[in-house]
Each structure stands twice: as structure tokens, then as C-alpha cells.
Design a protein around this motif. Sequence first.
Motif, PDB file in Angstrom:
ATOM      1  N   ASP A 156     -38.003 -72.762 -17.958  1.00  0.00           N
ATOM      2  CA  ASP A 156     -39.479 -73.553 -17.032  1.00  0.00           C
ATOM      3  C   ASP A 156     -38.931 -74.337 -17.477  1.00  0.00           C
ATOM      4  O   ASP A 156     -39.208 -75.677 -16.503  1.00  0.00           O
ATOM      5  CB  ASP A 156     -40.454 -73.384 -17.607  1.00  0.00           C
ATOM      6  N   GLY A 157     -38.132 -75.388 -17.876  1.00  0.00           N
ATOM      7  CA  GLY A 157     -37.591 -76.260 -17.884  1.00  0.00           C
ATOM      8  C   GLY A 157     -37.041 -77.347 -19.321  1.00  0.00           C
ATOM      9  O   GLY A 157     -36.261 -76.083 -20.346  1.00  0.00           O
ATOM     10  N   HIS A 158     -36.871 -78.901 -19.019  1.00  0.00           N
ATOM     11  CA  HIS A 158     -36.638 -78.884 -20.467  1.00  0.00           C
ATOM     12  C   HIS A 158     -37.891 -79.136 -21.131  1.00  0.00           C
ATOM     13  O   HIS A 158     -38.581 -80.299 -20.525  1.00  0.00           O
ATOM     14  CB  HIS A 158     -35.329 -80.397 -20.164  1.00  0.00           C
ATOM     15  N   LEU A 159     -38.008 -78.321 -22.479  1.00  0.00           N
ATOM     16  CA  LEU A 159     -38.977 -79.085 -23.597  1.00  0.00           C
ATOM     17  C   LEU A 159     -38.712 -79.992 -24.830  1.00  0.00           C
ATOM     18  O   LEU A 159     -38.049 -79.565 -24.927  1.00  0.00           O
ATOM     19  CB  LEU A 159     -39.360 -77.533 -24.448  1.00  0.00           C
ATOM     20  N   LEU A 160     -39.745 -81.281 -24.782  1.00  0.00           N
ATOM     21  CA  LEU A 160     -39.379 -81.639 -25.779  1.00  0.00           C
ATOM     22  C   LEU A 160     -40.496 -81.606 -26.702  1.00  0.00           C
ATOM     23  O   LEU A 160     -42.228 -81.054 -26.604  1.00  0.00           O
ATOM     24  CB  LEU A 160     -39.927 -83.358 -26.009  1.00  0.00           C
ATOM     25  N   LEU A 161     -40.326 -81.026 -28.003  1.00  0.00           N
ATOM     26  CA  LEU A 161     -41.261 -80.571 -29.721  1.00  0.00           C
ATOM     27  C   LEU A 161     -41.522 -82.361 -29.642  1.00  0.00           C
ATOM     28  O   LEU A 161     -41.342 -82.812 -29.962  1.00  0.00           O
ATOM     29  CB  LEU A 161     -40.450 -80.155 -30.183  1.00  0.00           C
ATOM     30  N   VAL A 162     -43.419 -81.896 -29.675  1.00  0.00           N
ATOM     31  CA  VAL A 162     -43.515 -83.153 -30.386  1.00  0.00           C
ATOM     32  C   VAL A 162     -44.819 -82.502 -31.113  1.00  0.00           C
ATOM     33  O   VAL A 162     -45.259 -81.407 -32.079  1.00  0.00           O
ATOM     34  CB  VAL A 162     -44.603 -84.074 -29.376  1.00  0.00           C
ATOM     35  N   ASP A 163     -45.744 -84.005 -32.226  1.00  0.00           N
ATOM     36  CA  ASP A 163     -46.346 -83.446 -33.337  1.00  0.00           C
ATOM     37  C   ASP A 163     -47.270 -82.978 -32.413  1.00  0.00           C
ATOM     38  O   ASP A 163     -47.813 -82.782 -30.892  1.00  0.00           O
ATOM     39  CB  ASP A 163     -46.986 -84.288 -33.712  1.00  0.00           C
ATOM     40  N   ASP A 164     -48.359 -82.043 -33.255  1.00  0.00           N
ATOM     41  CA  ASP A 164     -49.299 -81.372 -32.537  1.00  0.00           C
ATOM     42  C   ASP A 164     -50.723 -82.349 -32.360  1.00  0.00           C
ATOM     43  O   ASP A 164     -50.813 -84.113 -32.724  1.00  0.00           O
ATOM     44  CB  ASP A 164     -50.397 -81.060 -33.356  1.00  0.00           C
ATOM     45  N   ILE A 165     -50.778 -82.157 -30.231  1.00  0.00           N
ATOM     46  CA  ILE A 165     -52.008 -83.160 -30.148  1.00  0.00           C
ATOM     47  C   ILE A 165     -52.700 -82.044 -29.272  1.00  0.00           C
ATOM     48  O   ILE A 165     -53.101 -81.013 -29.022  1.00  0.00           O
ATOM     49  CB  ILE A 165     -51.446 -83.178 -28.836  1.00  0.00           C
ATOM     50  N   ALA A 166     -54.191 -82.933 -29.539  1.00  0.00           N
ATOM     51  CA  ALA A 166     -55.276 -82.077 -29.751  1.00  0.00           C
ATOM     52  C   ALA A 166     -56.087 -82.049 -27.963  1.00  0.00           C
ATOM     53  O   ALA A 166     -57.102 -81.131 -27.770  1.00  0.00           O
ATOM     54  CB  ALA A 166     -56.766 -83.037 -30.690  1.00  0.00           C
ATOM     55  N   THR A 167     -56.115 -83.215 -27.329  1.00  0.00           N
ATOM     56  CA  THR A 167     -56.564 -82.669 -25.856  1.00  0.00           C
ATOM     57  C   THR A 167     -55.815 -83.505 -25.394  1.00  0.00           C
ATOM     58  O   THR A 167     -54.570 -84.379 -25.224  1.00  0.00           O
ATOM     59  CB  THR A 167     -57.808 -83.298 -26.129  1.00  0.00           C
ATOM     60  N   THR A 168     -55.816 -83.608 -23.986  1.00  0.00           N
ATOM     61  CA  THR A 168     -55.468 -84.390 -23.054  1.00  0.00           C
ATOM     62  C   THR A 168     -55.604 -85.661 -22.130  1.00  0.00           C
ATOM     63  O   THR A 168     -54.784 -85.852 -21.688  1.00  0.00           O
ATOM     64  CB  THR A 168     -54.937 -83.397 -21.444  1.00  0.00           C
ATOM     65  N   ASP A 169     -57.112 -86.133 -22.629  1.00  0.00           N
ATOM     66  CA  ASP A 169     -57.629 -86.680 -22.782  1.00  0.00           C
ATOM     67  C   ASP A 169     -56.966 -87.715 -23.396  1.00  0.00           C
ATOM     68  O   ASP A 169     -56.909 -88.005 -24.675  1.00  0.00           O
ATOM     69  CB  ASP A 169     -58.377 -87.054 -23.153  1.00  0.00           C
ATOM     70  N   GLY A 170     -56.102 -88.931 -22.752  1.00  0.00           N
ATOM     71  CA  GLY A 170     -56.271 -90.393 -23.776  1.00  0.00           C
ATOM     72  C   GLY A 170     -54.069 -90.066 -22.856  1.00  0.00           C
ATOM     73  O   GLY A 170     -53.479 -90.516 -24.097  1.00  0.00           O
ATOM     74  N   LEU A 171     -53.394 -88.872 -23.226  1.00  0.00           N
ATOM     75  CA  LEU A 171     -52.577 -88.318 -22.941  1.00  0.00           C
ATOM     76  C   LEU A 171     -51.548 -89.172 -22.004  1.00  0.00           C
ATOM     77  O   LEU A 171     -51.853 -88.999 -20.880  1.00  0.00           O
ATOM     78  CB  LEU A 171     -52.278 -87.015 -22.891  1.00  0.00           C
ATOM     79  N   VAL A 172     -50.633 -89.992 -22.818  1.00  0.00           N
ATOM     80  CA  VAL A 172     -49.504 -90.905 -22.225  1.00  0.00           C
ATOM     81  C   VAL A 172     -48.967 -90.976 -22.157  1.00  0.00           C
ATOM     82  O   VAL A 172     -47.809 -90.925 -23.382  1.00  0.00           O
ATOM     83  CB  VAL A 172     -49.734 -92.405 -21.790  1.00  0.00           C
TER      84      VAL A 172
END
Length: 200
Positions: A70-86
Motif C-alpha cells: 500500500d505504500g511507504h509506511l513510517l513507524l511511529v510511537d503510539d498515537i491516540a487520535t487524529t485530532d491535532g495530528l500534524v
Amino acid sequence: MAVTEYITLPQLQHALRKQGTVQADDELLALHIRAACRGIDDHTGRRFWRDDAPSARTFRPLNASVWDADGHLLLVDDIATTDGLVVEQGSTSGGWSSVTGYEVAPDNAVARSRAITGLRVQAGWPCYAGARVRVTAVWGWPAVPDVVEQAALLQATRLSKRKDSPEGVIGSAEWGGMRLAQLDPDVKALLKNYELPGFG
């Protein structure tokens, strides 16, 4: 960032009363709760409470991303919500530019009360030396999973009974003395699907 425990003092007191355990003072029980919760964090490689406000963290796509169908996946720390996501990309020596058109992964994570653990783009994340992705997000989990709460209660109960097992050995009329594992086997089983690779 306030550290959050996964169970409350009344929950532990109730569990101990049901098992007929003589309870310690509240301060000691609170210590058992903290130790159990932070032990779960250490065992799984993550923490399950949600920050109060967004904050920024940076990630290196060169070392923390994978290509999939599906593309290029960047692994990040756990994110709780898309609200405020930049999401922004840049480098150690330059400025930041906004990233749009990304997708969060896994699909429907927040709707299933799971954390977002990856950001996917079709064109690919910059993977040259010094490239960074800056993510501003509310870190953590949408809510403490029931499984984690149960694991914390089991482990805190176990710690509260530790006074009955000197040197890590508990006695049984049927089986004799048995050495206790550091983490309750049932706790390990409950947390199995929450462990990050390389932990547990």
C-alpha cells in the motif's frame, strides 16, 4: 505529561478482599499499582495512557520505515487520535514542510480503540541521511485496553501477596515449594498481542 496508572486503589482493595488477603496500608498498595503498571510498560515496550495535549517528536525514515503493497509506511510511537495530528518533513539542517495525503495505520485503529502506529504515503518518505519527519500528535492510546487493566490488576495483586513468598518461593501442600516468575504467566498471556517487536 502526567503518568497514568491502569487501575485504581479501590479496584486492588476489592480484588484482595475477594481473595481473603490481609491488606497492606494504602501507600504500599499504591506502590504495588505503580510497579505493576510500569512493569507492563517495560514488558510491552509502550505505555497505554493518553497525553493531555499534542507534542512534537521526530523520526528517521531511513531507519523506521518499510515498504508494503500500500505504500511507504513510517513507524511511529503510539498515537491516540487524529485530532491535532500534524505531519511535516525536513532535515537536521533545514526547515520543515507540511505533509498531506498521508494515511494512518492500521486501518480503523482509533475506531477500534487501538493506537495509530504508522503513517503511510504513496510517494515515499525521504530516506537520505539527515532526513526527518516531525509528527505533532496526542501520544498514547485512545483508552486503556480492558486487557491491560486486567493484567495490571493481576500483577498488582501478585505483588501485594509477595510478603507470603520469601525469596520468590511460594509453598503448596500438594506441590511443595515453587519459584515465582517475575511476571505472572497470565499477565504475559494477556499482553502478548500488545508487545512491540523486540520486547516481551
